[in-house]
Design an enzyme around this catalytic site. Sequence first.
Site, PDB file in Angstrom:
ATOM      1  N   ASP A 104       0.819  -1.215   0.000  1.00  0.00           N
ATOM      2  CA  ASP A 104       0.000   0.000   0.000  1.00  0.00           C
ATOM      3  C   ASP A 104       0.856   1.269   0.000  1.00  0.00           C
ATOM      4  O   ASP A 104       2.000   1.269   0.457  1.00  0.00           O
ATOM      5  CB  ASP A 104      -0.909   0.035   1.234  1.00  0.00           C
ATOM      6  CG  ASP A 104      -2.112  -0.880   1.088  1.00  0.00           C
ATOM      7  OD1 ASP A 104      -2.172  -1.619   0.088  1.00  0.00           O
ATOM      8  OD2 ASP A 104      -2.978  -0.869   1.988  1.00  0.00           O
ATOM      9  N   HIS A 256       3.891  -2.357   3.167  1.00  0.00           N
ATOM     10  CA  HIS A 256       3.860  -0.974   2.661  1.00  0.00           C
ATOM     11  C   HIS A 256       5.165  -0.680   1.925  1.00  0.00           C
ATOM     12  O   HIS A 256       6.241  -1.059   2.391  1.00  0.00           O
ATOM     13  CB  HIS A 256       3.677   0.038   3.796  1.00  0.00           C
ATOM     14  CG  HIS A 256       2.346  -0.044   4.474  1.00  0.00           C
ATOM     15  ND1 HIS A 256       2.080  -0.964   5.458  1.00  0.00           N
ATOM     16  CD2 HIS A 256       1.197   0.671   4.295  1.00  0.00           C
ATOM     17  CE1 HIS A 256       0.829  -0.810   5.879  1.00  0.00           C
ATOM     18  NE2 HIS A 256       0.271   0.171   5.174  1.00  0.00           N
TER      19      HIS A 256
END
Length: 735
Positions: A104, A256
């Site tokens: 993400d 991430h």
Amino acid sequence: MTAAPPARGRRRAPTRIERAAGRAAALHRPRVLLALLLLLALTCVLLLDGYLRAEVGDDQRVRAGASSSGVPDDILDGGPILTFPGGRATTVSVPDRTIALTFDDGPDPTWTPRVLEILEEYDVPGTFFVVGSMVARHPGIVRDLVDQGNEVGVHTFTHVDLSYQSASRVTREMEQTQLALAGAAGITTTLFRAPYSSKTDAVDDYSWEVYQRLGEDGYTSVFIDTDSEDWKEPGVPKIVEGATPEDGDGASVLFHDSGGDRTQTLEALPRYIEKMKAKGYTFTTVSGAMAGADGAPRAAGDPLQASHRPATGTTLYEGRALVAAVTVAEWTVPALSTGLVVVGVAVLGRFGLMLVLARRHHRQRNGRRFGWGPPVTRPVSVIVPAYNEKECIGNTLRSLAASTHPVEILVVDDGSTDGTAELAEALALPNVRVIRQANAGKPAALNHGIRSARHDIVVMMDGDTVFEPDTVGRLVQPFADPSVGAVAGNAKVGNRSTLIGAWQHIEYVMGFNLDRRMYDLLRCMPTIPGAIGAFRREAVLQAGGMSEDTLAEDTDITIALHRAGWRVVYEEHARAWTEAPRSPRQLWSQRYRWSYGTMQALWKHRKSLTDRGPSGRFGRVGMPLVVLFQIVTPVFAPLIDVFTLYSMLFVDFRAALLAWLAVLGVQLGCAAYAFRLDREKYRYLLMMPLQQLAYRQMMYLVLIHSCVTALTGGRLRWQKLKRTGEVGMPSGSGG
């Protein structure tokens, strides 16, 4: 030496200058519009950059603890992939011993390429849920990501919690991200992951409405089974442990590749991949997991993911335009920021230099031992060029007739049509000669007066200006020094009772006269004001007289005298009271001529930059100062205000306001000192904050207009402002 007036009733042909003036006037409005459009474009670039950086339109609210009573139980208890086939909500689980590795918040120029290197090394695909603003800023990374066989999904454009946003904002967040993907990699995607989402059991009533709406639009919403929590930086072992599913279970796993320091993520990722492969797990994309839900997983590294769609037509071109615009903003805003810092330092430095040199100038010229030499008592010639000055010429001539210094007064009537010449003659004042000429412009009128003058010192003034009785006597004293070729006097705004007049009064005292003290000591005075200046007649004639090459004949002759080796000084006690423009339109016209004329004069004398001797001194000292502080910094000044307003609205209102007040305080300090030196009343300084907000903006637009004119060409004739004759003999100094 008096030219015959043109025959009445005969219409003369326009001169070359007037014909050029007509062409320039035709371009006036487009140039003003272009100036405004340029400022608007820069504002839009700043807003775009702020939007990309979540400064404009940012919403940091994150919903927590909301009810999920309206969410179906099979969704709350279902798998991490939410689809809406036939309009019915369905969840899909990742097949056993399968990992859908998801990332993400990217792409990030530091971390994403290093994540891609690890995935390529281990021949593992990933699904990257990208933030649209980051895609637009780093399109090359997205292209590499897709070319490597990875999958992309939408993570909104500005990373906001969509459960708080309106339907139109949700649509905008999705569409803008799709455009960014189209411009960056030529694709769109059907995958979506909401910011701040986790497992399906966290779906609440507010977010459920968003997922349903996006499902109707064809989106597949992706949640997670396991969370590495690498954003907390808990340490590599904790990251690996958090990402590991229970034995044999398939999982959508969250990492991430942006949003902070991802050093631990980069260390944990290879360990995690090796660990899961050792347990017999297969890695795939989200699309691969969906395909494998009823069969074998999709092969790793498939060059065309099922969720990707080729971008075509309008979407493709709009996407490329968005990426191009963002590229412009990415280069422009940092460059402007750097430029503004440089300009800010230069402006503050200028204020400091002005204060130091102005104080030194005042103390030096008012010291008991200072003197120019033997008193200058011989008569001088005062030249008054006049074109339709019937409202003012009487006050001007009466003020000269009251002079305590012997003067010859030459009124050069430049083809006036309002009876100016007749009015001057009807006054029957002593030592006044009226010279008539066909309309040819102010420089021609001044040259006619210089040729007709009987004395070796000539004083030039405007037809709307009045002198105090001792003005001429004070103005000519520096000529006791044989090196002095010209003297600038202290021009004052006489009609300062109006708001626009008061603003100009502040500008004259602070911006003009304080500057002249500094330039005097640096021996690079750029301009002798047309309202009050004195010259050695021989120096002007040696320089070729007043030139018609520029709109600023006063600046032109001043620089020419410097280059010829003459000294130009400022006499603060020689005061002239002039009628300033009374309307914004008249003011614009006057300042446009001044600023454009100054640019012309600087360009005309550009060779002084490489000359030796006195000419080179002006080029090395005066030219850079004038260019920097009269052209460059004013051009940047509107951007300072735009940045300040932007910061107040979108960044930190208090800090931006304090910074603006601090700069205003410095300017007020300089203005107060200038008013003190000129013995002016301080009450006008109360209008200075409003001057900064309104009057200064107009001056900036005038300068931009002048810059555009300088690039496109154009000439203007001697412009005539509408006068009222309200400036008469002052009753006393100051106020």
